[in-house]
Design an enzyme around this catalytic site. Sequence first.
Site, mmCIF file in Angstrom:
data_model
loop_
_atom_site.group_PDB
_atom_site.id
_atom_site.type_symbol
_atom_site.label_atom_id
_atom_site.label_comp_id
_atom_site.label_asym_id
_atom_site.label_seq_id
_atom_site.Cartn_x
_atom_site.Cartn_y
_atom_site.Cartn_z
ATOM 1 N N CYS A 73 49.504 87.656 6.832
ATOM 2 C CA CYS A 73 50.658 86.778 6.624
ATOM 3 C C CYS A 73 51.700 87.452 5.719
ATOM 4 O O CYS A 73 51.357 88.135 4.757
ATOM 5 C CB CYS A 73 50.191 85.458 6.010
ATOM 6 N N CYS A 109 51.953 83.900 -1.351
ATOM 7 C CA CYS A 109 51.222 82.823 -2.047
ATOM 8 C C CYS A 109 50.074 83.469 -2.855
ATOM 9 O O CYS A 109 49.170 84.077 -2.271
ATOM 10 C CB CYS A 109 50.671 81.812 -1.044
ATOM 11 N N CYS A 120 46.293 83.183 -2.015
ATOM 12 C CA CYS A 120 45.827 83.212 -0.623
ATOM 13 C C CYS A 120 45.277 84.557 -0.150
ATOM 14 O O CYS A 120 45.970 85.577 -0.177
ATOM 15 C CB CYS A 120 46.955 82.771 0.302
ATOM 16 N N CYS A 143 41.289 70.449 12.593
ATOM 17 C CA CYS A 143 42.517 71.030 12.048
ATOM 18 C C CYS A 143 42.572 72.536 12.318
ATOM 19 O O CYS A 143 41.663 73.272 11.935
ATOM 20 C CB CYS A 143 42.573 70.750 10.550
ATOM 21 N N CYS A 154 44.934 68.121 14.332
ATOM 22 C CA CYS A 154 45.800 68.476 13.203
ATOM 23 C C CYS A 154 46.104 69.965 13.264
ATOM 24 O O CYS A 154 45.300 70.745 13.774
ATOM 25 C CB CYS A 154 45.066 68.124 11.905
ATOM 26 N N CYS A 188 49.933 65.228 6.183
ATOM 27 C CA CYS A 188 48.838 65.615 5.293
ATOM 28 C C CYS A 188 49.444 66.592 4.291
ATOM 29 O O CYS A 188 49.861 67.685 4.669
ATOM 30 C CB CYS A 188 47.740 66.286 6.121
ATOM 31 N N ARG A 200 41.663 63.713 -0.042
ATOM 32 C CA ARG A 200 40.628 64.623 0.461
ATOM 33 C C ARG A 200 40.129 65.576 -0.609
ATOM 34 O O ARG A 200 40.903 66.331 -1.199
ATOM 35 C CB ARG A 200 41.138 65.418 1.669
HETATM 36 N N1 SAM Z 1 50.094 79.347 6.511
HETATM 37 C C1 SAM Z 1 50.205 77.948 6.491
HETATM 38 C C2 SAM Z 1 50.805 77.414 5.214
HETATM 39 O O1 SAM Z 1 50.809 78.089 4.204
HETATM 40 O O2 SAM Z 1 51.260 76.274 5.238
HETATM 41 C C3 SAM Z 1 48.893 77.230 6.763
HETATM 42 C C4 SAM Z 1 47.604 77.741 6.168
HETATM 43 S S1 SAM Z 1 47.491 77.787 4.383
HETATM 44 C C5 SAM Z 1 46.061 78.747 4.140
HETATM 45 C C6 SAM Z 1 47.059 76.099 3.975
HETATM 46 C C7 SAM Z 1 46.803 75.742 2.542
HETATM 47 O O3 SAM Z 1 45.535 76.238 2.132
HETATM 48 C C8 SAM Z 1 47.739 76.267 1.474
HETATM 49 O O4 SAM Z 1 48.918 75.544 1.387
HETATM 50 C C9 SAM Z 1 46.907 76.077 0.227
HETATM 51 O O5 SAM Z 1 47.154 74.818 -0.347
HETATM 52 C C10 SAM Z 1 45.462 76.168 0.728
HETATM 53 N N2 SAM Z 1 44.786 77.373 0.213
HETATM 54 C C11 SAM Z 1 44.979 78.642 0.615
HETATM 55 N N3 SAM Z 1 44.205 79.502 -0.075
HETATM 56 C C12 SAM Z 1 43.506 78.750 -0.951
HETATM 57 C C13 SAM Z 1 42.545 79.067 -1.964
HETATM 58 N N4 SAM Z 1 42.171 80.322 -2.219
HETATM 59 N N5 SAM Z 1 42.012 78.057 -2.673
HETATM 60 C C14 SAM Z 1 42.397 76.785 -2.433
HETATM 61 N N6 SAM Z 1 43.296 76.434 -1.496
HETATM 62 C C15 SAM Z 1 43.858 77.397 -0.777
HETATM 63 C C1 DTB Z 2 44.137 72.247 2.693
HETATM 64 O O1 DTB Z 2 44.754 71.552 1.864
HETATM 65 N N1 DTB Z 2 43.071 72.978 2.438
HETATM 66 C C2 DTB Z 2 42.623 73.692 3.606
HETATM 67 C C3 DTB Z 2 43.586 73.166 4.686
HETATM 68 N N2 DTB Z 2 44.492 72.363 3.958
HETATM 69 C C4 DTB Z 2 44.252 74.075 5.609
HETATM 70 C C5 DTB Z 2 42.598 75.163 3.415
HETATM 71 C C6 DTB Z 2 41.794 75.624 2.256
HETATM 72 C C7 DTB Z 2 41.747 77.107 2.319
HETATM 73 C C8 DTB Z 2 40.837 77.686 1.293
HETATM 74 C C9 DTB Z 2 40.836 79.176 1.346
HETATM 75 C C10 DTB Z 2 40.340 79.762 2.630
HETATM 76 O O2 DTB Z 2 39.274 79.352 3.135
HETATM 77 O O3 DTB Z 2 40.987 80.682 3.130
HETATM 78 FE FE1 SF4 Z 3 50.484 82.778 4.459
HETATM 79 FE FE2 SF4 Z 3 48.387 82.048 3.018
HETATM 80 FE FE3 SF4 Z 3 50.834 81.464 2.165
HETATM 81 FE FE4 SF4 Z 3 49.836 80.189 4.357
HETATM 82 S S1 SF4 Z 3 49.079 80.035 2.236
HETATM 83 S S2 SF4 Z 3 51.888 81.070 4.113
HETATM 84 S S3 SF4 Z 3 48.592 81.834 5.200
HETATM 85 S S4 SF4 Z 3 49.993 83.523 2.410
#
Ligand code: SAM
Ligand code: DTB
Ligand code: SF4
Length: 335
Positions: free
Chosen positions: A54, A58, A61, A98, A130, A190, A262
Amino acid sequence: MGDIRHDWTREQIREIYERPLLSLVLDAAIVHKEMHTYGEVQISSLLSIKTGGCSEDCAYCPQAARYHTDIKVQALMKVEDVVKSAENAKAGGASRFCMGAAWREVRDNRDFDRVIDMVKEVNKLDMEVCCTLGMLTDYQAERLAEAGLYAYNHNIDTSAEHYSEVITTRTYDDRLDTISNVRKAGISVCSGGIIGLGETDADRIGMLLTLANMPQHPESVPINVLVPVAGTPLGENSRVPFDELVRMIATARLVMPGAAVRLSAGRLELSISEQAMCFMAGANSIFAGDKLLTTPNPEFNSDMEMFRVLGLKPKAAFADGHPKDRVKEVAETVA
Ligand code: SAM
Ligand code: DTB
Ligand code: SF4
């Protein structure tokens, strides 16, 4: 008691957030029992349909291309494989499926057409479908709605003030615009955030203030505990103490009484008794399945054991109706 309000002040939310923990949990449990079927828990299953690579930054992430994590990058999955995974999730008791993609935003290309096909196919399984695909335009939200999308996940992640410490490649307002496009298209919203990003209590309160003062509350509010992943800037962050998670859940329950709160990422580190306190404090939804997107989640069997021990019941799909029908009902009542 469980009044649905959209005019919260920061001070009012702070007063709730700072109550002694057991009083706060009791207050939240009373509202929870009044507004929901106590002990009923909605089960969502997650599938990463496009993993890693990506372009965003973030800081939490593992899927951001710029950090060196050991996840396996995977192109967009095939529709039939996604359907198989949804069937398995349904067999395991999930009412919502989802699909997550590591995209900054949706582009109007063949990949999006394929996601539209996924939505149509999973919809045939009688599950709440979702997606979480990054930013959406109003047109893209409408296309997803027409394909039968039930809900869209797009988190605000933290407070407006702390946001730029965590993400610089898109703004808080970008996020709010996507949420409003989702809402306009009649899709269930959500939206929640993460604790453990280095934010203060004031930031946590600020995040809840933004959510609770939206013109309509998100139907689902995921509260994620940061899963620190080696290689990300927040990979060394310390774990959020359990009482702070409970406090966050209970406050979310009290300021958004009708929402599904959640208990999301971070469940693997919680005992059954700790999770029980989260359910008492108003959590009524989880992500189940042994994987979130890229990180582990409790095993199916241990969750089933938790449901048995605590007497929890999975919530049926569409028990709250479809957001599109609710828009129609409101229009009919007004007419
Ligand atoms: N790329 C899209 C976005 O950012 O909206 C969808 C997927 S993104 C991984 C969805 C959500 O996962 C993020 O907004 C964040 O709140 C959560 N998330 C990602 N990495 C995480 C982590 N290491 N621990 C907890 N939540 C995480
Ligand atoms: C949300 O609030 N939590 C989920 C879902 N929406 C997409 C994602 C959590 C991701 C945790 C890190 C991972 O597994 O990559
Ligand atoms: Fe990309 Fe992860 Fe950010 Fe979603 S949360 S936009 S997958 S870097």
